[in-house]
Design a protein around this motif. Structure first.
Motif, PDB file in Angstrom:
ATOM      1  N   THR A 180       0.902  -1.267  -0.028  1.00 56.27           N
ATOM      2  CA  THR A 180       0.098   0.148  -0.123  1.00 56.27           C
ATOM      3  C   THR A 180       0.734   1.159  -0.191  1.00 56.27           C
ATOM      4  O   THR A 180       1.866   1.147   0.365  1.00 56.27           O
ATOM      5  CB  THR A 180      -0.847   0.025   1.330  1.00 56.27           C
ATOM      6  OG1 THR A 180      -1.837   0.936   1.060  1.00 56.27           O
ATOM      7  CG2 THR A 180      -0.205   0.252   2.524  1.00 56.27           C
ATOM      8  N   CYS A 181       0.348   2.365  -0.381  1.00 54.81           N
ATOM      9  CA  CYS A 181       0.804   3.643  -0.073  1.00 54.81           C
ATOM     10  C   CYS A 181       2.357   3.924  -0.527  1.00 54.81           C
ATOM     11  O   CYS A 181       3.116   3.798  -0.002  1.00 54.81           O
ATOM     12  CB  CYS A 181       0.876   3.969   1.540  1.00 54.81           C
ATOM     13  SG  CYS A 181      -0.902   3.977   1.991  1.00 54.81           S
ATOM     14  N   GLN A 182       2.304   4.275  -1.898  1.00 50.75           N
ATOM     15  CA  GLN A 182       3.797   4.308  -2.695  1.00 50.75           C
ATOM     16  C   GLN A 182       4.016   5.625  -3.186  1.00 50.75           C
ATOM     17  O   GLN A 182       4.106   5.923  -4.194  1.00 50.75           O
ATOM     18  CB  GLN A 182       3.835   3.187  -3.855  1.00 50.75           C
ATOM     19  CG  GLN A 182       2.476   2.973  -4.764  1.00 50.75           C
ATOM     20  CD  GLN A 182       2.591   2.123  -5.825  1.00 50.75           C
ATOM     21  OE1 GLN A 182       2.844   0.774  -5.274  1.00 50.75           O
ATOM     22  NE2 GLN A 182       2.300   2.409  -6.870  1.00 50.75           N
ATOM     23  N   ASP A 208      -3.831   3.976  -2.856  1.00 53.32           N
ATOM     24  CA  ASP A 208      -2.789   5.058  -2.697  1.00 53.32           C
ATOM     25  C   ASP A 208      -1.386   4.639  -3.623  1.00 53.32           C
ATOM     26  O   ASP A 208      -0.347   4.541  -3.497  1.00 53.32           O
ATOM     27  CB  ASP A 208      -2.157   5.381  -1.382  1.00 53.32           C
ATOM     28  CG  ASP A 208      -3.574   6.161  -0.614  1.00 53.32           C
ATOM     29  OD1 ASP A 208      -4.612   6.422  -1.059  1.00 53.32           O
ATOM     30  OD2 ASP A 208      -2.920   6.305   0.573  1.00 53.32           O
ATOM     31  N   HIS A 450       0.155   3.743   6.815  1.00 55.85           N
ATOM     32  CA  HIS A 450       1.897   3.787   6.777  1.00 55.85           C
ATOM     33  C   HIS A 450       2.539   3.123   7.955  1.00 55.85           C
ATOM     34  O   HIS A 450       3.376   3.542   8.444  1.00 55.85           O
ATOM     35  CB  HIS A 450       2.355   5.284   6.617  1.00 55.85           C
ATOM     36  CG  HIS A 450       1.676   5.900   5.430  1.00 55.85           C
ATOM     37  ND1 HIS A 450       1.822   7.563   5.274  1.00 55.85           N
ATOM     38  CD2 HIS A 450       0.624   5.853   4.662  1.00 55.85           C
ATOM     39  CE1 HIS A 450       1.092   7.599   4.308  1.00 55.85           C
ATOM     40  NE2 HIS A 450       0.391   6.727   3.892  1.00 55.85           N
ATOM     41  N   SER A 477       3.845   1.401   4.470  1.00 61.53           N
ATOM     42  CA  SER A 477       3.682   1.749   3.334  1.00 61.53           C
ATOM     43  C   SER A 477       5.035   1.465   2.668  1.00 61.53           C
ATOM     44  O   SER A 477       6.041   1.109   3.249  1.00 61.53           O
ATOM     45  CB  SER A 477       3.754   3.425   3.584  1.00 61.53           C
ATOM     46  OG  SER A 477       5.046   3.973   4.053  1.00 61.53           O
ATOM     47  N   SER A 480       5.512   6.073   1.603  1.00 55.95           N
ATOM     48  CA  SER A 480       4.849   6.972   2.069  1.00 55.95           C
ATOM     49  C   SER A 480       5.273   7.451   3.503  1.00 55.95           C
ATOM     50  O   SER A 480       5.557   6.464   4.265  1.00 55.95           O
ATOM     51  CB  SER A 480       3.091   7.136   1.896  1.00 55.95           C
ATOM     52  OG  SER A 480       3.023   6.868   0.415  1.00 55.95           O
ATOM     53  N   ASN A 482       5.688   7.708   7.170  1.00 56.50           N
ATOM     54  CA  ASN A 482       4.974   7.247   8.517  1.00 56.50           C
ATOM     55  C   ASN A 482       5.569   8.119   9.533  1.00 56.50           C
ATOM     56  O   ASN A 482       5.668   9.078   9.344  1.00 56.50           O
ATOM     57  CB  ASN A 482       5.909   5.704   8.778  1.00 56.50           C
ATOM     58  CG  ASN A 482       7.276   5.755   8.779  1.00 56.50           C
ATOM     59  OD1 ASN A 482       7.820   6.611   9.601  1.00 56.50           O
ATOM     60  ND2 ASN A 482       7.988   4.649   8.441  1.00 56.50           N
ATOM     61  N   HIS A 529       9.411   1.034   6.518  1.00 55.90           N
ATOM     62  CA  HIS A 529       8.638   0.836   5.173  1.00 55.90           C
ATOM     63  C   HIS A 529       8.828  -0.712   4.665  1.00 55.90           C
ATOM     64  O   HIS A 529       9.815  -1.054   4.666  1.00 55.90           O
ATOM     65  CB  HIS A 529       9.078   1.890   4.352  1.00 55.90           C
ATOM     66  CG  HIS A 529       9.054   3.376   4.538  1.00 55.90           C
ATOM     67  ND1 HIS A 529       8.021   4.007   4.551  1.00 55.90           N
ATOM     68  CD2 HIS A 529      10.018   4.120   5.094  1.00 55.90           C
ATOM     69  CE1 HIS A 529       8.228   5.150   4.886  1.00 55.90           C
ATOM     70  NE2 HIS A 529       9.294   5.378   5.460  1.00 55.90           N
TER      71      HIS A 529
END
Length: 576
Positions: A180-182, A208, A450, A477, A480, A482, A529
């Motif tokens: 997730t969340c890149q 995301d 994150h 993440s 992204s 944290n 991450h």
């Protein structure tokens, strides 16, 4: 049929095609841009030397990268089906005007045994993307295949995918990677490089995939900022801006390699439209916190449909809340079922206001928070979800869930009402209904915050002794920022998953403070991450959290953060 005649016939016929064999099957173009269905190619033309799919041996990797700049991708596998994706470079001679591109699926990387082939058209109306949903009895369940696209003799890089097991099958093992969340501008995709090396069957993306903001303030501390949007705005103004973001993200070599290696099952979260969005309102844009943006929401829907290899067609003739449906489910035989929800398109706005501190974040809450009519899923999707879970015959019920389900407080403050804490009545209704139906082995796979987190799902999180309905396994993440990134760097990012710098906590005080206020949370790490790998058998589910050494530069280092095991029919997390 010679190649020139084949191309001219396709150009004239558009959607009228040929059957590969007498066995049933179909291929259709997705995204509301192309005709449907698209043709299979006659068996005489599908082999390595077939006229329609002939590959020019003189074509180099430079030609390959120039004609297929975003490489290839696959997604939404079925027992006898897959979605294939690529994009042609519009500036290439081959893509001038509308272009015809051929595709092949084979059982081997050399394409000596091609089992399916076809052709489709790409043009400016769809940003030269090709997105095809293919189903055919020539494909077998739980088997690996290879695919490529061919444009005037130049072949794309080769991708591979695995079909789903049949509904009756009971595989001994299933392995899923999830991410997730890149945020491209905040770091390098070392986590994606490591996922691409894992021995998994499929990859799940929890949202995301892109971030909508590109101004310098948002990307402070970033390793590789993205250039200005075509409109010149800091956030997208139209479809061209969203397409630019997807093209930029998909230019990354590690993201391309991940797509080439595994079929992806993807959902969106907020940043595919706007931070903390609800419906057609992106509250943190410069137009006002409650200003509807229906045309922009429609543009975001369309761009996602064009660039994500999901079996989700876009219909421009329908309104923004009906033009696309991303909630769907996937059966992995009798072993597991993944139910993916959309927690943005149908949700109500934040209950206590849109100010980032004291209303949305770091808030004592408000009376409206407990309103029984408030919804995140919308009534139609909620009923569908409950029915899908309670009727599933699979042993493990996996919920691809965008935002944190568990209650999250620091002291008396709710950390983030953009999460399920802003919709507690609906959360309670869902979990109590599943509990009363006798649902076992419920596992929520979550992104957004994150943070690597593991804990228990309850109908009443303030009841320490309540038996859990299931477990939640949240992945950190890819890049992204944290919470520790924010605190240590003093960042006040406009898309912070929670205002860590406003809670008065040092980075090393976060975990004990969170665990003390939330005894249902078993694990908390917002200083890394990475990604997660889920492995399932009849007896147990194991989740392995993996962290990369850095996102500041390309780096191969990776380490295991924690591993949790859940035994069949026992909703307890055992740290191994």
């Amino acid at each position: 049929m010679d190649r020139r005649r084949f191309l001219s016939t396709l150009s004239a016929a558009g959607a009228v095609g040929w059957s590969l064999t007498a066995t049933p099957g179909w291929a259709r173009a997705l995204g509301g841009v192309f005709e449907s269905p698209v043709p299979f190619i006659d068996s005489a033309d599908i082999g390595p030397q077939g006229q329609a799919c002939a590959v020019d041996d003189a074509a180099t990797a430079r030609h390959q990268a120039a004609w297929f700049p975003q490489s290839v991708a696959s997604g939404d596998p079925k027992e006898q089906g897959i979605v294939l994706w690529t994009r042609l470079a519009p500036e290439s001679e081959a893509a001038a005007g509308d272009a015809v591109v051929n595709w092949q699926i084979a059982t081997d990387e050399e394409f000596s045994n091609v089992v399916l082939a076809g052709a489709a058209r790409a043009g400016a109306a769809g940003d030269f993307t090709v997105k095809l949903a293919i189903a055919h009895s020539a494909l077998s369940g739980f088997k690996t295949y290879y695919y490529r696209f061919i444009l005037q003799g130049v072949a794309s890089r080769t991708g591979r995918f695995k079909t789903l097991p049949s509904a009756e099958a009971n595989p001994e093992r299933l392995r899923l990677g999830y991410i997730t969340c890149q945020d491209y501008g905040f770091g390098f995709y070392n986590a994606l490089a490591r996922v691409a090396e894992e021995d998994v069957d499929y990859v799940i993306h929890l949202g995301d995939y892109i971030y909508e903001t590109v101004d310098a303030g948002f990307q402070q501390g970033g390793a590789r900022p993205i250039g200005p949007l075509p409109s010149g705005n800091p956030t997208p103004a139209d479809i061209d801006d969203y397409r630019y973001l997807y093209r930029s993200y998909r230019s990354d070599a590690e993201l391309q390699r991940l797509h080439e290696r595994f079929a992806m099952i993807a959902i969106w979260d907020d940043h595919e439209f706007g931070n903390d969005c609800h419906g057609n309102v992106p509250p943190d844009t410069d137009t006002g916190a409650t200003t509807p943006r229906p045309a922009l929401r429609q543009a975001a829907n369309r761009a996602w449909s064009e660039y994500i290899p999901a079996n989700t067609a876009f219909d421009a003739d329908r309104p923004w809340n009906e033009s696309i449906q991303i909630y769907r489910s996937f059966r992995f035989g009798q072993l597991a079922e993944l139910i993916a929800t959309d927690e943005r398109l149908y949700r109500d706005g934040p209950p206590c206001g849109t100010d980032t501190v004291g209303e949305r974040y770091a808030t004592l809450g408000c009376r409206a928070r407990e309103d029984a009519d408030r919804t995140m899923l919308g009534h139609t999707q909620r009923d569908w979800f409950i029915d899908a879970v309670t009727r599933s015959p699979a042993r493990w019920k996996l919920w691809a869930n965008e935002v944190m389900l568990m209650q999250l407080k620091v002291g008396e403050l709710f950390v983030n009402l953009d999460q399920w804490d802003g919709y507690p009545a609906e959360r309670r209704h869902i979990l109590s209904t599943l509990r009363d139906a006798g649902t076992t082995n419920l596992v929520a796979l979550t992104g957004d915050l994150h943070t690597f987190t593991a804990g228990y799902l309850k109908t009443d999180f303030d009841d320490f002794f309540e038996y859990p309905v299931g477990v939640e396994l949240m992945v950190g993440s890819v890049t992204s920022a944290n919470l520790e990134d924010q605190i240590r760097a003093g960042l006040n990012l406009p898309s912070a998953p929670m205002p860590a710098d406003r809670l008065g906590l040092r980075a090393n005080k976060l975990e004990p403070a969170v665990r003390l206020a939330n005894p249902h949370i078993r694990y908390w790490n917002s200083a890394a991450h990475g990604y997660a790998v889920l492995e399932m058998s009849e007896a147990a589910l194991t989740c392995r959290y993996m962290a990369v050494d850095t996102i500041a530069a390309p780096d191969p280092g990776v380490r295991e953060l924690a591993t949790f095991r859940v035994m069949n029919s026992v909703p307890w997390l055992w740290k191994t």
